[in-house]
Design an enzyme around this catalytic site. Structure first.
Site: not given
Ligand code: GLN
Length: 198
Positions: A79, A175, A177
């Site tokens: 992410c 994610h 995790e």
């Molecule tokens: N879109 C988010 C950001 O720009 C990331 C979201 C996440 O890590 N769950 O930081």
């Protein structure tokens, strides 16, 4: 063997838990510089990429990650981690003046899915794991919008790339995790073990 989880912000404990299910070596949470150089691999968790990025540079951790990545150290970025790994940000990244690590030849959209759907789950077929689709949890998720030739696309959702690998670096828009399914962490461990034998 020692694996570091970047612990500046975000889903740190969840990654430590998931990793401990497939790895019985040392797991360290990294908040300061001086630890990454002795790690065999690291995980960059999800969170808020602006904060993560700012702290990583100011703590001197970003510089160390880049140094170790050049030596081939395996990295899993999930992410916000996927955002940090990229070479090219979007307008949002440029506006906030975020300096990415630039380790993966990818262009990202920081909130590709977030704009439409805050969070959702989707079964993903991943070529590197057996046993059926992986239930991928997306939370304000980014995505890879284009990738260079050296990047292997592992999964797509809609028009976006949501899982990719470049050498020993793996980036996921979701994610792993946050589920009990440890197959992705196991896949990462296979990369780590292979690298440490070389
Ligand atoms: N879109 C988010 C950001 O720009 C990331 C979201 C996440 O890590 N769950 O930081």
């Amino acid at each position: 063997m020692k694996i570091g989880v970047i612990a500046l912000q975000g889903n740190v404990e969840e990654h430590v838990d998931a990793l401990s299910r497939v790895f019985d070596g040392e797991i360290v949470k990294i908040k300061h510089k001086g630890i990454v150089p002795s790690c065999d691999a690291i995980i960059i968790p999800g969170g808020e990429s602006t904060t993560l990025c700012r702290l990583a540079w100011s703590e001197g951790i970003a510089q160390e990650i880049i140094g170790r990545a050049m030596q081939g150290m395996p990295i899993l970025g999930t992410c916000a981690g996927l955002i940090l790994l990229a070479t090219r940000g979007d307008d949002e990244v440029r506006k906030t003046g975020q300096k990415l690590l630039g380790l993966m030849d990818t262009a990202i959209d920081r909130n590709a899915f977030g704009r439409q759907r805050e969070s959702f789950e989707s079964p993903l077929s991943l070529p590197f794991i057996e046993g059926g689709p992986f239930n991928a949890v997306f939370i304000r998720a980014p995505a890879i919008v284009s990738a260079g030739d050296g990047v292997e696309v592992l999964a797509r959702l809609d028009e976006f790339i949501v899982a990719a690998r470049q050498g020993n670096i793996v980036a996921l828009a979701f994610h792993p995790e946050l589920t009990d399914d440890a197959r992705i962490h196991k896949y990462f461990m296979d990369i780590v073990k292979k690298h440490s034998r070389n």
